[in-house]
Design an enzyme around this catalytic site. Structure first.
Site, PDB file in Angstrom:
ATOM      1  N   SER A  45       0.624  -1.299   0.146  1.00  0.00           N
ATOM      2  CA  SER A  45       0.537   0.223  -0.322  1.00  0.00           C
ATOM      3  C   SER A  45       1.098   1.603  -0.317  1.00  0.00           C
ATOM      4  O   SER A  45       2.167   1.373   0.536  1.00  0.00           O
ATOM      5  CB  SER A  45      -1.100   0.099   0.725  1.00  0.00           C
ATOM      6  OG  SER A  45      -0.230   0.322   2.529  1.00  0.00           O
ATOM      7  N   ASP A  78      -1.074  -0.736  -3.701  1.00  0.00           N
ATOM      8  CA  ASP A  78      -2.484  -0.924  -3.221  1.00  0.00           C
ATOM      9  C   ASP A  78      -2.846   0.616  -2.333  1.00  0.00           C
ATOM     10  O   ASP A  78      -1.992   1.145  -2.472  1.00  0.00           O
ATOM     11  CB  ASP A  78      -2.695  -1.499  -1.953  1.00  0.00           C
ATOM     12  CG  ASP A  78      -4.381  -1.991  -1.641  1.00  0.00           C
ATOM     13  OD1 ASP A  78      -5.227  -2.206  -2.578  1.00  0.00           O
ATOM     14  OD2 ASP A  78      -4.854  -2.066  -0.570  1.00  0.00           O
ATOM     15  N   ASP A 100      -7.088   5.349  -5.381  1.00  0.00           N
ATOM     16  CA  ASP A 100      -8.116   5.837  -4.696  1.00  0.00           C
ATOM     17  C   ASP A 100      -8.058   6.829  -4.504  1.00  0.00           C
ATOM     18  O   ASP A 100      -7.768   7.604  -3.702  1.00  0.00           O
ATOM     19  CB  ASP A 100      -7.230   4.786  -3.322  1.00  0.00           C
ATOM     20  CG  ASP A 100      -7.758   5.127  -2.127  1.00  0.00           C
ATOM     21  OD1 ASP A 100      -9.245   6.298  -2.390  1.00  0.00           O
ATOM     22  OD2 ASP A 100      -8.502   5.042  -0.580  1.00  0.00           O
ATOM     23  N   GLU A 130     -12.087   2.278  -6.057  1.00  0.00           N
ATOM     24  CA  GLU A 130     -12.852   1.601  -5.057  1.00  0.00           C
ATOM     25  C   GLU A 130     -14.014   2.970  -4.865  1.00  0.00           C
ATOM     26  O   GLU A 130     -13.676   4.539  -5.226  1.00  0.00           O
ATOM     27  CB  GLU A 130     -12.430   2.730  -3.733  1.00  0.00           C
ATOM     28  CG  GLU A 130     -13.526   2.236  -2.640  1.00  0.00           C
ATOM     29  CD  GLU A 130     -12.146   2.334  -0.784  1.00  0.00           C
ATOM     30  OE1 GLU A 130     -13.157   3.154  -0.279  1.00  0.00           O
ATOM     31  OE2 GLU A 130     -11.455   2.251  -1.159  1.00  0.00           O
ATOM     32  N   HIS A 177     -12.405  -0.675   7.290  1.00  0.00           N
ATOM     33  CA  HIS A 177     -10.281  -1.631   7.546  1.00  0.00           C
ATOM     34  C   HIS A 177      -9.974  -1.328   9.113  1.00  0.00           C
ATOM     35  O   HIS A 177     -10.529  -0.559   9.442  1.00  0.00           O
ATOM     36  CB  HIS A 177      -9.201  -0.118   6.489  1.00  0.00           C
ATOM     37  CG  HIS A 177      -9.983   0.153   5.037  1.00  0.00           C
ATOM     38  ND1 HIS A 177     -10.705   1.341   4.652  1.00  0.00           N
ATOM     39  CD2 HIS A 177      -8.835  -0.820   4.278  1.00  0.00           C
ATOM     40  CE1 HIS A 177     -10.471   0.565   3.219  1.00  0.00           C
ATOM     41  NE2 HIS A 177      -9.345  -0.293   3.194  1.00  0.00           N
ATOM     42  N   HIS A 205     -12.477  -4.665   0.289  1.00  0.00           N
ATOM     43  CA  HIS A 205     -11.706  -4.592   1.542  1.00  0.00           C
ATOM     44  C   HIS A 205     -11.828  -4.508   2.829  1.00  0.00           C
ATOM     45  O   HIS A 205     -13.612  -4.441   3.349  1.00  0.00           O
ATOM     46  CB  HIS A 205     -11.496  -2.155   1.257  1.00  0.00           C
ATOM     47  CG  HIS A 205     -10.659  -2.652  -0.014  1.00  0.00           C
ATOM     48  ND1 HIS A 205     -10.141  -1.291  -0.295  1.00  0.00           N
ATOM     49  CD2 HIS A 205     -10.803  -3.169  -1.164  1.00  0.00           C
ATOM     50  CE1 HIS A 205      -9.096  -1.429  -1.345  1.00  0.00           C
ATOM     51  NE2 HIS A 205     -10.197  -2.284  -1.601  1.00  0.00           N
ATOM     52  N   THR A 230      -5.260  -6.267   8.012  1.00  0.00           N
ATOM     53  CA  THR A 230      -5.297  -5.677   9.973  1.00  0.00           C
ATOM     54  C   THR A 230      -4.797  -7.776  10.672  1.00  0.00           C
ATOM     55  O   THR A 230      -4.618  -7.894  11.532  1.00  0.00           O
ATOM     56  CB  THR A 230      -6.384  -5.530  10.351  1.00  0.00           C
ATOM     57  OG1 THR A 230      -6.050  -4.231   9.690  1.00  0.00           O
ATOM     58  CG2 THR A 230      -6.322  -5.067  12.043  1.00  0.00           C
TER      59      THR A 230
END
Length: 294
Positions: A45, A78, A100, A130, A177, A205, A230
Site C-alpha cells: 500500500s 494498493d 484510490d 473504489e 479497515h 476491503h 490487519t
C-alpha cells in the site's frame, strides 16, 4: 515461478490479497498460500511505501519472495493516492494498481480514476478503484453503514465502471479497515445486486473483521478479491508479545520474528482456505469465526 498478472489470478478466483509491510509479511503470505495450495496477491500500500520512505526496497523484496513461490503470485500496488507513486508501478514489477480517489466528490473521483486507468492500461496494468466509503483507513473512525454515501449504489457503480474503464471495483458493503474484532455484518443483498449491475470483479476491503461464514457468503454472492491486512498484523504482534512475555531477555529479533512469521502464515492459509471454499478451513486452524481477529 514467474509472477502472474493480477487480472489472471482474480479471473481464476476468488482469491485473497494480503498486505505486505515487512519482508516477514511477504514470506509468511507466500508460505501460507503454499500450505493452502492457493494462488495469492501480495499487496504493497501507499502507507507501506511511506513507512519505508520509497517504493524500490519493499517492491524488490516482495518481488523476490513472490518469484520463489510454488503457487501463482501476483503483485499489486494498493490504495494509491499519489500519481507519482502509481506511475512507478510498471518499473517495479507490479501487475496492477488500486487507484484510490474514493474520498473525492464523485465526478472528481471519475476524472482522476479515468486518467490513471489510461496510463495504467497503456503500461499493461490491471486497475482497481473504489466507490463508496470503506471506513477505518488511516485511523479514521468507522463509518456508519447507513450514512449517506457509505454503501456503494449499484446503478452508480455501473456508470462509474463504464466511465473509468477500471478492471475491478472495491465496494462498500459493510466492512471496515483496521478491524481487530471479526464481527462485521455484510449486506449480502447489496453484493448480489452489485454483481448483477457490473461485469468487472468486485473487491472486498477490510476483510480482517469479517467472520468466516460471512466471507463464504460474500464470495458465493460475487466477491472476487478479498483484501486482508490487519489480521496479519494482529497475528504478528500477538506472537511477539507472547514470546517476549515468556522470554523478556531476548534481544535477537530473529528469535521472536520466526514464530511471528509462522503465526502470520497460519493466518494466511486459513483465509485462503475459507475464501476458496476448502472444507478443511476450520480444522486445526486455531482461528475463531467471531471475536478477536486471528
Amino acid at each position: 515461478m514467474p509472477l502472474v498478472p493480477t487480472g489472471q489470478v482474480v479471473a481464476a478466483g476468488p482469491v485473497c490479497a494480503f498486505n505486505v509491510i515487512t519482508l516477514e509479511h511477504a514470506e509468511a503470505i507466500v508460505a501460507g498460500a503454499e500450505a493452502a495450495g492457493r494462488p495469492v496477491v501480495l499487496q504493497v500500500s501507499e502507507n507501506a511505501v511511506r513507512f519505508h520512505r520509497r517504493l524500490a526496497p519493499v517492491a524488490a523484496a516482495t518481488r523476490a519472495v513472490a518469484a520463489a513461490a510454488t503457487v501463482d503470485v501476483a503483485l499489486h500496488l494498493d490504495h494509491v493516492v499519489s500519481a507519482d507513486l502509481w506511475r512507478q508501478a510498471p518499473e517495479h514489477g507490479f501487475g496492477s494498481v488500486m487507484i484510490d480517489a474514493s474520498r473525492l466528490p464523485y465526478q472528481e473521483n471519475v476524472a482522476a480514476t479515468r486518467a490513471a486507468a489510461e496510463f495504467a492500461h497503456a503500461h499493461g496494468l490491471w486497475v482497481e478503484a473504489e466507490l463508496g466509503t470503506v471506513g477505518g483507513k488511516d485511523g479514521e473512525p468507522p463509518i456508519d453503514p447507513h450514512a449517506p454515501g457509505a454503501r456503494t449504489e449499484p446503478a452508480e457503480a455501473a456508470s462509474y465502471v463504464a466511465q473509468t474503464d477500471v478492471d475491478a471495483l472495491a465496494v462498500a458493503v459493510g466492512s471496515a479497515h483496521a478491524m481487530t474484532v471479526r464481527d462485521a455484518a455484510l449486506d449480502h443483498d447489496l453484493i448480489e445486486r452489485l454483481r448483477a449491475a457490473i461485469a468487472v470483479p468486485l473487491v472486498l476491503h477490510g476483510s480482517s473483521g469479517v467472520p468466516d461464514d460471512e466471507l463464504r457468503r460474500a464470495v458465493a454472492g460475487g466477491i472476487g478479491k478479498v483484501n486482508i491486512g490487519t489480521a496479519l498484523n494482529v497475528a504478528l504482534t500477538g506472537s511477539v508479545r507472547r514470546t517476549l512475555d515468556v522470554h523478556p531477555e531476548m534481544v535477537d529479533p530473529r528469535r521472536w520474528l520466526a514464530p511471528a512469521r509462522e503465526a502470520m502464515a497460519e493466518c494466511v492459509a486459513h483465509f485462503c482456505r475459507v475464501v476458496s471454499g476448502d472444507a478443511a478451513a476450520g480444522a486445526g486452524s486455531g482461528l475463531a469465526s467471531t471475536g478477536a481477529v486471528p
